[in-house]
Motif scaffolding. Structure first.
Motif, PDB file in Angstrom:
ATOM      1  N   LEU A  65       4.730   3.805  -9.474  1.00 33.87           N
ATOM      2  CA  LEU A  65       3.897   2.808 -10.148  1.00 33.87           C
ATOM      3  C   LEU A  65       2.493   2.707  -9.580  1.00 33.87           C
ATOM      4  CD1 LEU A  65       6.564  -0.064 -10.198  1.00 33.87           C
ATOM      5  CD2 LEU A  65       6.074   1.566 -12.041  1.00 33.87           C
ATOM      6  N   GLY A  66       2.238   3.412  -8.500  1.00 36.79           N
ATOM      7  CA  GLY A  66       0.993   3.211  -7.772  1.00 36.79           C
ATOM      8  C   GLY A  66      -0.249   3.704  -8.469  1.00 36.79           C
ATOM      9  N   THR A  67      -1.364   3.167  -8.019  1.00 38.23           N
ATOM     10  CA  THR A  67      -2.671   3.642  -8.453  1.00 38.23           C
ATOM     11  C   THR A  67      -2.951   4.977  -7.761  1.00 38.23           C
ATOM     12  OG1 THR A  67      -3.747   2.491  -6.626  1.00 38.23           O
ATOM     13  CG2 THR A  67      -3.472   1.263  -8.681  1.00 38.23           C
ATOM     14  N   TRP A 115      -1.566   8.328  -3.264  1.00 42.22           N
ATOM     15  CA  TRP A 115      -1.990   9.031  -2.051  1.00 42.22           C
ATOM     16  C   TRP A 115      -1.194   8.517  -0.854  1.00 42.22           C
ATOM     17  CZ3 TRP A 115      -4.219   7.413   2.563  1.00 42.22           C
ATOM     18  CH2 TRP A 115      -4.726   8.422   3.382  1.00 42.22           C
ATOM     19  N   LEU A 116      -0.999   7.216  -0.772  1.00 42.03           N
ATOM     20  CA  LEU A 116      -0.221   6.643   0.325  1.00 42.03           C
ATOM     21  C   LEU A 116       1.237   7.092   0.281  1.00 42.03           C
ATOM     22  CD1 LEU A 116      -1.622   2.991   0.370  1.00 42.03           C
ATOM     23  CD2 LEU A 116      -1.844   4.687   2.193  1.00 42.03           C
ATOM     24  N   SER A 117       1.757   7.318  -0.921  1.00 43.26           N
ATOM     25  CA  SER A 117       3.163   7.735  -1.042  1.00 43.26           C
ATOM     26  C   SER A 117       3.395   9.118  -0.444  1.00 43.26           C
ATOM     27  CB  SER A 117       3.595   7.732  -2.510  1.00 43.26           C
ATOM     28  OG  SER A 117       2.990   8.795  -3.230  1.00 43.26           O
ATOM     29  N   LYS A 157      -3.085  -5.053  -5.567  1.00 41.89           N
ATOM     30  CA  LYS A 157      -3.781  -4.614  -6.779  1.00 41.89           C
ATOM     31  C   LYS A 157      -4.342  -3.207  -6.603  1.00 41.89           C
ATOM     32  CE  LYS A 157      -5.964  -5.032 -10.759  1.00 41.89           C
ATOM     33  NZ  LYS A 157      -5.238  -5.038 -12.057  1.00 41.89           N
ATOM     34  N   ALA A 158      -4.894  -2.931  -5.437  1.00 36.50           N
ATOM     35  CA  ALA A 158      -5.532  -1.639  -5.195  1.00 36.50           C
ATOM     36  C   ALA A 158      -4.528  -0.500  -5.122  1.00 36.50           C
ATOM     37  CB  ALA A 158      -6.345  -1.691  -3.908  1.00 36.50           C
ATOM     38  N   THR A 159      -3.312  -0.771  -4.656  1.00 37.41           N
ATOM     39  CA  THR A 159      -2.332   0.297  -4.464  1.00 37.41           C
ATOM     40  C   THR A 159      -1.279   0.377  -5.574  1.00 37.41           C
ATOM     41  OG1 THR A 159      -0.960  -1.163  -3.085  1.00 37.41           O
ATOM     42  CG2 THR A 159      -2.577   0.242  -1.966  1.00 37.41           C
ATOM     43  N   MET A 160      -1.021  -0.758  -6.266  1.00 33.71           N
ATOM     44  CA  MET A 160       0.019  -0.748  -7.290  1.00 33.71           C
ATOM     45  C   MET A 160      -0.431  -1.326  -8.626  1.00 33.71           C
ATOM     46  SD  MET A 160       3.371  -1.790  -5.033  1.00 33.71           S
ATOM     47  CE  MET A 160       4.461  -1.467  -6.405  1.00 33.71           C
ATOM     48  N   ASP A 161      -1.677  -1.767  -8.678  1.00 34.02           N
ATOM     49  CA  ASP A 161      -2.245  -2.349  -9.897  1.00 34.02           C
ATOM     50  C   ASP A 161      -1.414  -3.535 -10.409  1.00 34.02           C
ATOM     51  OD1 ASP A 161      -4.256  -2.505 -11.780  1.00 34.02           O
ATOM     52  OD2 ASP A 161      -3.201  -1.253 -13.232  1.00 34.02           O
ATOM     53  N   ILE A 162      -0.826  -4.272  -9.493  1.00 36.55           N
ATOM     54  CA  ILE A 162      -0.069  -5.472  -9.842  1.00 36.55           C
ATOM     55  C   ILE A 162      -0.920  -6.680  -9.489  1.00 36.55           C
ATOM     56  CG2 ILE A 162       1.985  -6.860  -9.349  1.00 36.55           C
ATOM     57  CD1 ILE A 162       3.477  -4.303  -8.770  1.00 36.55           C
TER      58      ILE A 162
END
Length: 277
Positions: free
Chosen positions: A183-185, A190-192, A239-244
């Motif tokens: 689900l990430g941005t 990139w972090l994953s 928000k920056a990493t998962m757009d939630i």
């Protein structure tokens, strides 16, 4: 105590504007009545144990939605009439309940607006708009403390649910790493691909932040800005990493913790300028 009497009335006025605008934005973006009516299968309400009740018609829903928009709009602008506040609470709750029947997650998502609306209705929250002090400062202090406590409970509930559903394994990083990947941005994906220890550290920090937030309120009650900035940073990272975006929750960090009480007069002045123009 979770709040100081000094500046409590002004903070409540800021919270009224914030809550009112958030509720109006929610009402504006809700699906129209005919769309919800098309999704309703009348036979579903008759199924034993379905837990469904007779839903509003499209016309009833739209009438309640308009009533909520008008009454909350008037309250946001400083109308403290009891009938207006009752209409705002009742109509907004009815609209929220109707929408939640189609997706139960919707109620849990933004029910904090209902709670804040109710708490703010217990006292006069006009701040500098009031010609004279309309309520004892003790009441404003108590309401502000209740709002801050509820804000903290939202985090604590989230952290507790992680522990109850996943247990200690939630902080091993695998759950968050998978969420980043799926689900990430761009930043999240990139972090994953980083070592799982990165996700584990982020998971532990997030869980610690949520569970410890109520206790931190007592420890930092004289420095609420620290809590507010930490809350905004937490949501910004999500928000920056998962757009939630839990904007309707995070935005309340501004009036409850971050902004100084003096900001209320400047906010009112800007709103007046915009409305008059």
């Amino acid at each position: 105590m979770l709040s100081d009497a000094k500046g409590a009335a002004e903070r409540l006025a800021l919270a009224r504007i914030t809550t009112g605008l958030a509720a109006l934005n929610t009402l504006w973006h809700l699906p129209p009545g005919e769309v919800l009516a098309d999704r309703w299968d009348p036979n579903e309400a008759q199924e034993p144990g379905s837990g469904q009740r007779t839903r509003l018609t499209a016309e009833q829903y739209e009438a309640l939605r308009r009533l909520a928009f008008v009454s909350i709009g008037a309250w946001t602008l400083g109308c403290e009439n009891k009938a207006v506040k009752f209409a705002a609470n009742a109509s907004f709750a009815a609209v929220q309940r109707h929408v939640a029947q189609f997706d139960q997650r919707a109620w849990n998502y933004n029910s904090n607006l209902n709670v804040y609306l109710l708490l703010l209705s217990l006292t006069d929250s006009r701040g500098s708009l009031a010609k004279e002090e309309a309520a004892p400062p003790e009441i404003a202090t108590a309401v502000l403390g209740a709002m801050r406590l509820y804000y903290a409970c939202v985090y604590f509930q989230s952290g507790l649910s992680k522990l109850l559903l996943s247990g200690p394994s939630w902080v091993d990083g695998k759950t968050l790493r998978g969420s980043w990947a799926e689900l990430g941005t761009r930043a999240g994906k990139w972090l994953s691909r980083r070592p799982v220890s990165v996700a584990a550290a982020a998971s532990a920090l997030a869980l610690g932040f949520e569970v410890a937030f109520p206790a931190a309120q007592f420890m930092l009650r004289k420095r609420p800005q620290v809590l507010g900035v930490a809350s905004l940073a937490f949501h910004a990272s999500v928000k920056a990493t998962m757009d939630i975006s839990f904007w309707h929750h995070a935005v309340h960090a501004l009036p409850l913790f971050v902004l100084p009480p003096e900001a209320e007069r400047h906010t009112v002045r800007v709103l007046r300028h915009l409305l008059v123009r």
